[in-house]
Motif scaffolding. Structure first.
Motif, short mmCIF file in Angstrom:
data_model
loop_
_atom_site.label_atom_id
_atom_site.label_comp_id
_atom_site.label_asym_id
_atom_site.label_seq_id
_atom_site.Cartn_x
_atom_site.Cartn_y
_atom_site.Cartn_z
N ILE A 1 37.39 31.68 67.59
CA ILE A 1 36.72 32.76 66.86
C ILE A 1 37.65 33.37 65.82
O ILE A 1 37.26 33.63 64.67
N CYS A 2 38.91 33.56 66.18
CA CYS A 2 39.86 34.13 65.22
C CYS A 2 40.08 33.19 64.04
O CYS A 2 40.12 33.63 62.87
N LEU A 3 40.23 31.87 64.30
CA LEU A 3 40.44 30.92 63.22
C LEU A 3 39.21 30.84 62.32
O LEU A 3 39.33 30.80 61.08
N THR A 4 38.04 30.83 62.91
CA THR A 4 36.81 30.77 62.10
C THR A 4 36.67 32.00 61.21
O THR A 4 36.31 31.90 60.03
N CYS A 5 36.94 33.15 61.77
CA CYS A 5 36.84 34.38 60.97
C CYS A 5 37.86 34.37 59.83
O CYS A 5 37.57 34.85 58.72
N THR A 6 39.04 33.84 60.08
CA THR A 6 40.05 33.79 59.02
C THR A 6 39.62 32.87 57.89
O THR A 6 39.76 33.20 56.70
N VAL A 7 39.09 31.67 58.25
CA VAL A 7 38.65 30.72 57.23
C VAL A 7 37.51 31.30 56.41
O VAL A 7 37.47 31.19 55.18
N VAL A 8 36.57 31.93 57.06
CA VAL A 8 35.44 32.52 56.35
C VAL A 8 35.89 33.63 55.42
O VAL A 8 35.46 33.74 54.26
N ALA A 9 36.80 34.47 55.91
CA ALA A 9 37.24 35.60 55.11
C ALA A 9 38.05 35.15 53.89
O ALA A 9 37.88 35.69 52.79
N VAL A 10 38.94 34.14 54.06
CA VAL A 10 39.79 33.70 52.96
C VAL A 10 39.05 32.75 52.02
O VAL A 10 39.02 32.93 50.80
N GLY A 11 38.42 31.69 52.57
CA GLY A 11 37.78 30.68 51.74
C GLY A 11 36.49 31.16 51.11
O GLY A 11 36.37 31.25 49.88
N TYR A 12 35.55 31.53 51.93
CA TYR A 12 34.25 31.93 51.39
C TYR A 12 34.35 33.24 50.62
O TYR A 12 33.68 33.43 49.60
N SER B 1 36.91 34.33 48.79
CA SER B 1 37.47 34.10 47.46
C SER B 1 36.47 33.42 46.54
O SER B 1 36.33 33.78 45.36
N LEU B 2 35.74 32.40 47.07
CA LEU B 2 34.75 31.71 46.24
C LEU B 2 33.62 32.64 45.84
O LEU B 2 33.18 32.64 44.68
N TYR B 3 33.18 33.45 46.72
CA TYR B 3 32.09 34.39 46.39
C TYR B 3 32.55 35.41 45.35
O TYR B 3 31.80 35.83 44.46
N THR C 1 30.66 35.78 41.55
CA THR C 1 29.90 37.01 41.29
C THR C 1 30.63 37.98 40.36
O THR C 1 30.02 38.95 39.91
N ARG C 2 31.90 37.74 40.04
CA ARG C 2 32.64 38.67 39.20
C ARG C 2 32.33 38.41 37.72
O ARG C 2 32.22 37.26 37.29
N THR C 3 32.23 39.46 36.90
CA THR C 3 32.00 39.38 35.45
C THR C 3 33.25 39.88 34.72
O THR C 3 33.87 40.87 35.15
N PHE C 4 33.60 39.20 33.55
CA PHE C 4 34.79 39.55 32.80
C PHE C 4 34.38 40.18 31.48
O PHE C 4 33.51 39.66 30.77
N GLN C 5 34.98 41.27 31.11
CA GLN C 5 34.73 41.97 29.85
C GLN C 5 36.06 42.32 29.19
O GLN C 5 37.04 42.66 29.86
N VAL C 6 36.04 42.19 27.74
CA VAL C 6 37.24 42.53 26.96
C VAL C 6 37.10 43.96 26.48
O VAL C 6 36.14 44.32 25.80
#
Length: 601
Positions: free
Chosen positions: A553-564, A566-568, A572-577
């Motif tokens: 459970i701890c390993l799964t939560c770590t992978v989801v928190a770091v991998g998914y 960061s990708l999400y 979903t992030r927008t960049f503006q100048v």
């Protein structure tokens, strides 16, 4: 002739009025009987004194009444003679007074009492009992809308679901029979719900959330009477604590034509001398409950405190103050006991201080004084090694020197302890003891437990051992408790028996009394009913390694928190100048140029 005609109707009217008073007096003094037909007000001899006598004669009443002023009276006489009831002689001596029929009063009744018994281990046993009688019949379809003393919350439940009997108890701790003797009302550790059979939750936590609604069921609550002493900080800081609620129908007369509903609320507490933090060998109401008594419950017809002074006939064991001239004798659990009685309905009981704080101070330093062992005692434990098989041993002790008696053993074992009923053995004094009756209902996984019931004859002065083997089941990982390493609790065994009375027991019949006295039967009860509960069992079951699922459970939560995560974030992030903001001088110049109509810088 005309005078005789006028006096005759007046004479008939007076006789009718007298008959009404006699009938009303008889109805008010009818004892309330138990379901078996025995009256509750048993004929006991009571040593009483009238506290109003000294006041009427003009003498000063001392704060502590003298013991020499005691006199014996019957218990029924005091209860059957109300103070406000007019006597027949007064009614007959005044023919001109027109006596109206008495107004029918409610038969609902409330009584409260506290029994305190000093134990030989320097501990003290306090037993509260509150009894409420409700004169109503809602089983015949009558709608009940008036509640005077009986709690409305319980009355509505009984009326809606047609409850005939209800018994619930909450117990924390284990009653030490060999050190404390038999309790007045035995109950198993945990929660006890009895319906034909009984069921337990052996590790139910008892806390103030159980005590508060229990006290609210009393007519006076915790505002007056003996319930004032029920302070949760003191009651739960004890060696043993048990509160119970019992509802049942009782007979109003010996013919049992009419019945009333009885509500009994009991609270039993054992205070330990060492855990209480006090060094002196003395007890008082304030030390036990941190409170004293100032008044009785105004709605109670009887409010009394009983102090067991059987082992202290001449005051050589302990000193009781303030002294009371009121004594009572009763046969309790087959033994004749003597009690000092404090009647809270009498103002003289509280003295000039208007407060009652009884004190028991031990005089003797002999902590190992002799105590009458209970005739029936039981123990239970688990034997074996490993996490596959084991044995349950139940020991039943009969300490009577020459009499044998049967006992009914009822044992409920959870389904995850799979009993091998063919290994059941019953031995007494090293020999097989065949039960006269055995009933066994096998369990169903995750549906019902094992039910074992047997009738065993206990030989005199013996130990009877009941042994049965079992196998531990492997549960699903979702069926384990939050702390599986602590173990699983198994409810107490129930032992019911008619135990021979200690009063009727006499070992040396031919040496201590004449021969002709054996022709006369004993007037006391030859036996009494008792129910004994064993201690609950703590059994370990095969437990999987829960550390591996935790790591997954701890390993799964770590992978989801770091991998998914960061990708999400990238998707979903927008960049503006954003242009840098101009300086203060440039902003001021633009304001001036705007006012002049010149293009901005």
């Amino acid at each position: 002739m005309a005078a005789h005609r006028c006096n005759f109707p007046a004479l008939v009217f007076i006789l009718c009025c007298l008959s009404v008073f006699i009938v009303a007096d008889v109805q008010e003094t009818t004892p309330v009987s138990e379901p078996d037909g025995t009256a509750v007000n048993n004929p006991q001899t009571v040593l009483t004194s009238d506290p109003q006598t000294a006041a009427d004669t003009g003498e000063e009443t001392p704060e502590e009444p003298l013991v020499e002023e005691k006199r014996w009276e019957a218990t029924e006489v005091e209860a059957a003679t109300p103070d406000d009831a007019p006597s027949d002689s007064q009614a007959a001596s005044d023919p001109e007074t027109v006596v109206s029929p008495p107004v029918p009063q409610s038969k609902d009744d409330f009584q409260e009492e506290l029994v305190i018994r000093p134990l030989h281990s320097d501990d003290i046993y306090a037993s509260f009992q509150f009894r409420t009688l409700w004169d109503t019949d809602f089983m015949g379809g009558n709608k009940v809308s008036h509640y005077r003393l009986f709690p409305k919350s319980l009355g509505q439940v009984i009326s809606k679901f047609s409850v005939r009997e209800l018994h619930i108890s909450f117990t924390q701790g284990y009653w030490r029979t060999m050190q404390w003797g038999q309790p007045f009302l035995p109950s198993p550790p945990g929660t006890d719900h009895r319906f034909l059979r009984y069921a337990t939750l052996p590790r139910e936590i008892v806390c103030t959330e159980n005590l508060t609604p229990w006290k609210k069921l009393l007519p006076c609550g915790s505002k007056a009477g003996l319930a004032v002493l029920m302070k949760s900080e003191k009651l739960f800081h004890s060696s043993f604590h048990s509160q119970a609620l019992h509802i049942r129908p009782v007979c109003q007369d010996w013919q049992c034509k009419d019945t009333s509903w009885e509500l009994r609320q009991t609270l039993n507490v054992v205070f330990d001398l060492h855990t209480s933090g006090q060094g002196k060998r003395e007890w008082s109401l304030f030390k036990m409950f941190s409170r004293t008594l100032t008044e009785a419950c105004p709605l109670a017809s009887s409010s009394k405190i009983y102090i067991d002074v059987t082992d202290n006939p001449q005051g050589e064991q302990f000193e009781l103050s303030p002294a009371t001239p009121l004594l009572s004798q009763a046969v309790v659990l087959g033994d004749r006991r003597t009690y000092s009685v404090y009647d809270l309905t009498q103002q003289a009981t509280f003295g000039s201080t208007r407060s009652l704080n009884m004190l028991l101070r031990w005089k003797s330093n002999d902590e190992n004084s002799d105590m009458l062992r209970p005739l029936l005692h039981s123990e239970r434990y688990v034997a074996g090694y490993g996490l596959q098989t084991g044995e349950i041993h139940t020991l039943m002790y009969n300490h009577h020197p020459y009499r044998a008696f049967p006992v009914l053993l009822l044992d409920t074992v959870p389904w995850y302890l799979r009993l091998y009923i063919h290994t059941l053995t019953v031995t007494s004094k090293g020999k097989d003891n065949k039960p006269s009756y055995i009933h066994y209902q096998p369990s169903k996984d995750r549906v019902r437990p094992h039910l074992l019931e047997m009738l065993v004859q206990l030989p005199p002065n013996s130990v009877t051992e009941v042994t049965v083997q079992f196998e531990r089941a492997l549960l699903k990982w979702t069926e384990y408790t939050p702390d599986p390493n602590h173990g699983f609790y198994v409810g107490s065994s129930v032992i019911s028996a008619l135990v021979p009375s200690v009063v009727a027991m006499n070992i040396n019949d031919t040496q201590e009394r004449p021969l002709f006295s054996s022709f006369f039967p004993c007037k006391e009860e030859s036996s009494y009913f008792v129910r004994v509960y064993t201690e609950p069992l703590l059994v370990n079951l095969p437990t999987p390694d829960f550390s591996m699922p935790y790591n997954v459970i701890c390993l799964t939560c770590t992978v989801v928190a770091v991998g998914y995560g960061s990708l999400y974030n990238l998707l979903t992030r927008t960049f503006q100048v954003e242009e840098p903001s101009p300086g203060l001088a440039k902003r001021i110049a633009n304001i001036i140029r705007k006012m002049r109509g010149v293009p901005l810088l």
